[in-house]
Design a protein around this motif. Structure first.
Motif, short mmCIF file in Angstrom:
data_model
loop_
_atom_site.label_atom_id
_atom_site.label_comp_id
_atom_site.label_asym_id
_atom_site.label_seq_id
_atom_site.Cartn_x
_atom_site.Cartn_y
_atom_site.Cartn_z
N VAL A 151 0.84 -1.19 0.00
CA VAL A 151 0.00 0.00 0.00
C VAL A 151 0.88 1.25 0.00
CG1 VAL A 151 -1.88 1.19 1.18
CG2 VAL A 151 -1.68 -1.29 1.35
N CYS A 152 0.70 2.11 -1.01
CA CYS A 152 1.49 3.33 -1.08
C CYS A 152 0.87 4.39 -0.17
CB CYS A 152 1.58 3.85 -2.50
SG CYS A 152 2.51 5.38 -2.60
N GLU A 153 1.68 4.95 0.72
CA GLU A 153 1.18 5.95 1.66
C GLU A 153 1.02 7.31 1.01
OE1 GLU A 153 4.11 5.43 4.76
OE2 GLU A 153 2.69 4.25 5.97
N LYS A 154 1.62 7.49 -0.19
CA LYS A 154 1.50 8.79 -0.87
C LYS A 154 0.26 8.86 -1.75
CE LYS A 154 6.08 10.15 -0.21
NZ LYS A 154 6.41 11.38 0.44
N CYS A 155 0.11 7.88 -2.65
CA CYS A 155 -1.01 7.96 -3.60
C CYS A 155 -2.16 7.03 -3.21
CB CYS A 155 -0.54 7.64 -5.02
SG CYS A 155 0.02 5.95 -5.26
N GLY A 156 -1.96 6.18 -2.22
CA GLY A 156 -3.04 5.32 -1.76
C GLY A 156 -3.27 4.08 -2.62
N VAL A 185 6.19 3.39 -0.06
CA VAL A 185 6.11 4.33 -1.18
C VAL A 185 6.27 3.55 -2.48
CG1 VAL A 185 7.12 6.39 -2.23
CG2 VAL A 185 7.08 6.16 0.26
N CYS A 186 5.31 3.70 -3.40
CA CYS A 186 5.38 2.95 -4.66
C CYS A 186 6.44 3.54 -5.59
CB CYS A 186 4.01 2.91 -5.35
SG CYS A 186 3.53 4.45 -6.13
N SER A 187 6.79 2.80 -6.65
CA SER A 187 7.87 3.24 -7.52
C SER A 187 7.53 4.55 -8.24
CB SER A 187 8.24 2.14 -8.51
OG SER A 187 7.10 1.77 -9.26
N ASN A 188 6.26 4.73 -8.61
CA ASN A 188 5.87 5.98 -9.27
C ASN A 188 6.07 7.19 -8.37
OD1 ASN A 188 5.14 4.82 -11.69
ND2 ASN A 188 2.99 4.57 -11.08
N CYS A 189 5.61 7.08 -7.14
CA CYS A 189 5.76 8.19 -6.19
C CYS A 189 7.23 8.42 -5.86
CB CYS A 189 4.97 7.91 -4.92
SG CYS A 189 3.18 7.94 -5.19
N ASP A 190 7.99 7.34 -5.78
CA ASP A 190 9.42 7.46 -5.50
C ASP A 190 10.12 8.20 -6.62
OD1 ASP A 190 11.70 6.94 -3.90
OD2 ASP A 190 12.30 5.39 -5.34
ZN LIG Z 1 2.30 5.88 -4.81
#
Ligand SMILES: [Zn+2]
Ligand SMILES: [Zn+2]
Ligand SMILES: [Zn+2]
Length: 141
Positions: free
Chosen positions: A92-97, A132-137
């Motif tokens: 679960v990405c904490e930035k984009c959900g 944090v997912c790779s896109n947000c990273d």
């Molecule tokens: Zn994300």
């Protein structure tokens, strides 16, 4: 949708409400809350089951193994269709959900270790992984 066909095989013993809710969940591959399912059913027809019926249907679908419930820590459970008796976990990405579905349970081996080390018999477990997912990273760096 071939991947979900096996969940159609054994549906006897489901209430009408449970079938309606299962159909709604099969239309989406996303984690869906009871409120969202209820809202979706309301859009589709006048005879949509009430929220209480949706919750009850979800409970019975989870108990029968058609659906897994997922706790993302925000106080609202999400649901998704799984192959009967199977389950998986999420990143679960904490930035984009966004949540990524892991393709299998990662800790069955660990359960065996716990059993032999502590003599503890595990009946169930809850595991969701936050980060944090790779896109947000990428967007950050
Ligand atoms: Zn994300
Ligand atoms: Zn999933
Ligand atoms: Zn697991």
């Amino acid at each position: 949708m071939a991947a979900h066909d096996h969940s159609r095989q054994k549906r006897s013993g489901l209430t009408k409400g449970a079938k309606v809710v299962l159909d709604a969940l099969e239309k989406t591959h996303e984690l869906t809350s009871a409120q969202e399912i209820h809202g979706q059913l309301r859009l589709e027809g006048e005879n949509a089951p009430g929220l209480t019926t949706v919750y009850r249907a979800l409970d019975s679908l989870v108990a029968k193994g058609y659906v897994q419930s997922v706790d993302l820590g925000d106080g609202e459970k999400r649901y998704e269709v799984v192959a009967p008796g199977e389950h998986h976990h999420h990143l679960v990405c904490e930035k984009c959900g966004q949540s990524n579905h892991l393709d299998q349970c990662l800790i069955e081996e660990l359960e065996g270790n716990i059993r032999s080390k502590y003599g503890f018999i595990i009946k169930s477990h809850v595991l969701e992984i936050f980060g944090v997912c790779s896109n947000c990273d990428k967007a950050e760096s």
